[in-house]
Design a protein around this motif. Structure first.
Motif, PDB file in Angstrom:
ATOM      1  N   ALA A 161      42.706  45.543  43.935  1.00 64.13           N
ATOM      2  CA  ALA A 161      41.834  45.620  43.420  1.00 64.13           C
ATOM      3  C   ALA A 161      41.354  47.797  42.717  1.00 64.13           C
ATOM      4  CB  ALA A 161      40.949  45.222  43.272  1.00 64.13           C
ATOM      5  N   ARG A 162      40.762  47.755  44.000  1.00 69.10           N
ATOM      6  CA  ARG A 162      40.775  49.157  44.447  1.00 69.10           C
ATOM      7  C   ARG A 162      42.260  50.189  44.272  1.00 69.10           C
ATOM      8  NH1 ARG A 162      38.637  48.221  49.035  1.00 69.10           N
ATOM      9  NH2 ARG A 162      40.435  48.702  50.279  1.00 69.10           N
ATOM     10  N   THR A 163      42.690  49.045  43.617  1.00 69.40           N
ATOM     11  CA  THR A 163      44.724  50.297  43.221  1.00 69.40           C
ATOM     12  C   THR A 163      44.451  50.433  41.163  1.00 69.40           C
ATOM     13  OG1 THR A 163      45.383  49.675  44.833  1.00 69.40           O
ATOM     14  CG2 THR A 163      46.968  50.130  43.357  1.00 69.40           C
ATOM     15  N   VAL A 164      44.222  48.763  41.104  1.00 66.95           N
ATOM     16  CA  VAL A 164      43.532  49.158  39.341  1.00 66.95           C
ATOM     17  C   VAL A 164      42.488  49.457  39.217  1.00 66.95           C
ATOM     18  CG1 VAL A 164      43.157  47.419  37.639  1.00 66.95           C
ATOM     19  CG2 VAL A 164      44.495  46.348  39.596  1.00 66.95           C
ATOM     20  N   ALA A 165      41.424  49.334  39.969  1.00 69.63           N
ATOM     21  CA  ALA A 165      40.344  49.944  39.476  1.00 69.63           C
ATOM     22  C   ALA A 165      40.715  52.505  39.387  1.00 69.63           C
ATOM     23  CB  ALA A 165      39.223  50.502  40.377  1.00 69.63           C
ATOM     24  N   ALA A 166      41.824  52.384  40.205  1.00 67.75           N
ATOM     25  CA  ALA A 166      42.085  53.859  40.149  1.00 67.75           C
ATOM     26  C   ALA A 166      42.888  53.947  39.088  1.00 67.75           C
ATOM     27  CB  ALA A 166      42.977  54.588  41.690  1.00 67.75           C
ATOM     28  N   GLY A 226      42.245  53.274  35.830  1.00 71.48           N
ATOM     29  CA  GLY A 226      41.185  53.649  35.116  1.00 71.48           C
ATOM     30  C   GLY A 226      40.917  52.088  34.527  1.00 71.48           C
ATOM     31  N   PHE A 227      40.859  51.301  35.122  1.00 74.96           N
ATOM     32  CA  PHE A 227      40.038  50.081  34.794  1.00 74.96           C
ATOM     33  C   PHE A 227      39.453  49.377  35.440  1.00 74.96           C
ATOM     34  CE2 PHE A 227      44.549  50.516  33.277  1.00 74.96           C
ATOM     35  CZ  PHE A 227      44.149  49.818  32.599  1.00 74.96           C
ATOM     36  N   LYS A 228      38.334  48.404  35.603  1.00 76.13           N
ATOM     37  CA  LYS A 228      37.585  48.274  36.368  1.00 76.13           C
ATOM     38  C   LYS A 228      38.178  47.333  36.749  1.00 76.13           C
ATOM     39  CE  LYS A 228      33.074  46.711  36.559  1.00 76.13           C
ATOM     40  NZ  LYS A 228      31.313  46.413  36.100  1.00 76.13           N
ATOM     41  N   SER A 229      38.122  46.560  37.834  1.00 77.37           N
ATOM     42  CA  SER A 229      38.639  45.454  38.223  1.00 77.37           C
ATOM     43  C   SER A 229      38.168  45.207  39.735  1.00 77.37           C
ATOM     44  CB  SER A 229      40.447  45.485  38.915  1.00 77.37           C
ATOM     45  OG  SER A 229      40.512  45.292  39.329  1.00 77.37           O
ATOM     46  N   GLU A 230      37.980  43.341  39.738  1.00 76.42           N
ATOM     47  CA  GLU A 230      37.400  42.656  40.600  1.00 76.42           C
ATOM     48  C   GLU A 230      38.021  41.809  41.389  1.00 76.42           C
ATOM     49  OE1 GLU A 230      33.752  40.304  39.158  1.00 76.42           O
ATOM     50  OE2 GLU A 230      32.617  42.533  39.916  1.00 76.42           O
ATOM     51  N   VAL A 231      38.184  41.233  42.096  1.00 74.35           N
ATOM     52  CA  VAL A 231      38.632  40.029  43.236  1.00 74.35           C
ATOM     53  C   VAL A 231      38.038  39.124  42.763  1.00 74.35           C
ATOM     54  CG1 VAL A 231      39.500  38.497  44.870  1.00 74.35           C
ATOM     55  CG2 VAL A 231      39.377  41.544  45.410  1.00 74.35           C
ATOM     56  N   ALA A 232      38.570  38.279  41.578  1.00 77.27           N
ATOM     57  CA  ALA A 232      37.618  36.894  41.954  1.00 77.27           C
ATOM     58  C   ALA A 232      38.497  34.716  42.139  1.00 77.27           C
ATOM     59  CB  ALA A 232      37.949  36.382  40.109  1.00 77.27           C
ATOM     60  N   GLN A 233      39.517  35.482  42.541  1.00 75.59           N
ATOM     61  CA  GLN A 233      40.029  34.485  43.541  1.00 75.59           C
ATOM     62  C   GLN A 233      41.342  34.439  44.616  1.00 75.59           C
ATOM     63  OE1 GLN A 233      40.186  30.999  41.212  1.00 75.59           O
ATOM     64  NE2 GLN A 233      40.814  29.180  42.855  1.00 75.59           N
ATOM     65  N   VAL A 234      41.279  33.995  44.781  1.00 68.74           N
ATOM     66  CA  VAL A 234      42.633  33.942  45.953  1.00 68.74           C
ATOM     67  C   VAL A 234      43.664  32.831  46.404  1.00 68.74           C
ATOM     68  CG1 VAL A 234      43.269  35.082  47.905  1.00 68.74           C
ATOM     69  CG2 VAL A 234      42.106  36.555  47.698  1.00 68.74           C
ATOM     70  N   LEU A 235      44.680  32.353  46.257  1.00 68.01           N
ATOM     71  CA  LEU A 235      45.059  31.086  46.066  1.00 68.01           C
ATOM     72  C   LEU A 235      46.294  31.180  46.859  1.00 68.01           C
ATOM     73  CD1 LEU A 235      44.815  30.731  42.310  1.00 68.01           C
ATOM     74  CD2 LEU A 235      43.410  29.442  43.861  1.00 68.01           C
ATOM     75  N   THR A 236      46.971  30.882  47.279  1.00 68.33           N
ATOM     76  CA  THR A 236      47.812  30.494  47.682  1.00 68.33           C
ATOM     77  C   THR A 236      48.953  29.783  46.718  1.00 68.33           C
ATOM     78  OG1 THR A 236      48.521  27.647  47.947  1.00 68.33           O
ATOM     79  CG2 THR A 236      47.403  29.337  50.253  1.00 68.33           C
ATOM     80  N   CYS A 280      44.123  53.018  26.493  1.00 72.08           N
ATOM     81  CA  CYS A 280      44.272  52.732  27.854  1.00 72.08           C
ATOM     82  C   CYS A 280      43.274  52.607  28.743  1.00 72.08           C
ATOM     83  CB  CYS A 280      45.572  52.438  28.385  1.00 72.08           C
ATOM     84  SG  CYS A 280      46.772  51.916  27.514  1.00 72.08           S
ATOM     85  N   GLY A 281      42.552  51.973  29.765  1.00 70.32           N
ATOM     86  CA  GLY A 281      41.349  52.107  31.331  1.00 70.32           C
ATOM     87  C   GLY A 281      40.196  52.502  30.331  1.00 70.32           C
ATOM     88  N   SER A 282      40.345  52.660  29.083  1.00 65.38           N
ATOM     89  CA  SER A 282      38.852  53.633  28.617  1.00 65.38           C
ATOM     90  C   SER A 282      37.526  52.465  28.773  1.00 65.38           C
ATOM     91  CB  SER A 282      39.095  53.509  27.393  1.00 65.38           C
ATOM     92  OG  SER A 282      38.769  53.018  26.311  1.00 65.38           O
ATOM     93  N   ALA A 283      37.930  51.194  29.030  1.00 65.11           N
ATOM     94  CA  ALA A 283      36.230  50.061  29.086  1.00 65.11           C
ATOM     95  C   ALA A 283      36.050  50.156  30.038  1.00 65.11           C
ATOM     96  CB  ALA A 283      37.052  48.919  28.013  1.00 65.11           C
ATOM     97  N   GLN A 284      35.719  51.277  30.915  1.00 61.63           N
ATOM     98  CA  GLN A 284      35.209  51.271  32.326  1.00 61.63           C
ATOM     99  C   GLN A 284      33.848  50.797  32.979  1.00 61.63           C
ATOM    100  OE1 GLN A 284      36.581  53.888  35.939  1.00 61.63           O
ATOM    101  NE2 GLN A 284      37.918  52.345  35.971  1.00 61.63           N
TER     102      GLN A 284
END
Length: 138
Positions: free
Chosen positions: A91-96, A98-108, A134-138
Motif C-alpha cells: 500500500a505504501r508503494t502505491v501511495a509513493a 502518487g495514489f492514496k492507497s490502504e489495505v482493504a482485505q487480505v485473502l488466500t 494520473c495520481g492527482s486525487a490524493q
C-alpha cells in the motif's frame, strides 16, 4: 599488448556475469508464487496510464507475483509471497507512486478464486485521465 587483451577478457567476463544475473533475476520473477492476495482500496486512478504506473511499481517489488487493477472500482490487487513482503508495504508503494492507497482485505489465492471464480492475473481496465492527470486525487 598482453595487458590490453587481459583487460578486454576481464571486461567481457564481467559483462557476461551481469547478463547472466539479470536473466536469472527475470527468471526468478517470472517463477514467483503468491500465498496471499492483498486488496488495496486506491483513489486517484483515472486511466490506463495510472494502471500501468501502479502495475510497474508493484511488479518491481520483491515477492509480488501478479497484479490486477479494477480502475472503475478503485481496487488494486496483488498476489504476493508473504515471506518477502507485507501488505502494508505494498500500500505504501502505491501511495509513493502518487495514489492514496490502504489495505482493504487480505485473502488466500483460494479465497480469491472462490469469490471471483478465477485466478488472479492481468485483468486491468482502461480509461481516460482527463485534465487532472494520473495520481492527482490524493
Amino acid at each position: 599488448m598482453k595487458n590490453i587483451k587481459f583487460t578486454a577478457v576481464n571486461c567481457s567476463l564481467v559483462v557476461a556475469v551481469v547478463v547472466i544475473l539479470v536473466v536469472s533475476a527475470f527468471y526468478v520473477r517470472v517463477g514467483a508464487t503468491a500465498d496471499q492476495v492483498v486488496v488495496l482500496r486506491t483513489s486517484g486512478m483515472t486511466c490506463s496510464s495510472c494502471v500501468s504506473k501502479i502495475t510497474k511499481v508493484l511488479q518491481s517489488q520483491r515477492g509480488v507475483a501478479a497484479t490486477e487493477i479494477d480502475l472503475a472500482g478503485g481496487l488494486v490487487l496483488a498476489g504476493y509471497d508473504s515471506k518477502q513482503v507485507a501488505p502494508d508495504s505494498l500500500a505504501r508503494t502505491v501511495a509513493a507512486a502518487g495514489f492514496k492507497s490502504e489495505v482493504a482485505q487480505v485473502l488466500t489465492p483460494q479465497q480469491f478464486k472462490s469469490i471471483v471464480g478465477r485466478d488472479l492475473g492481468g485483468q486491468a481496465a482502461g480509461g481516460c485521465c482527463g485534465p487532472r492527470g494520473c495520481g492527482s486525487a490524493q
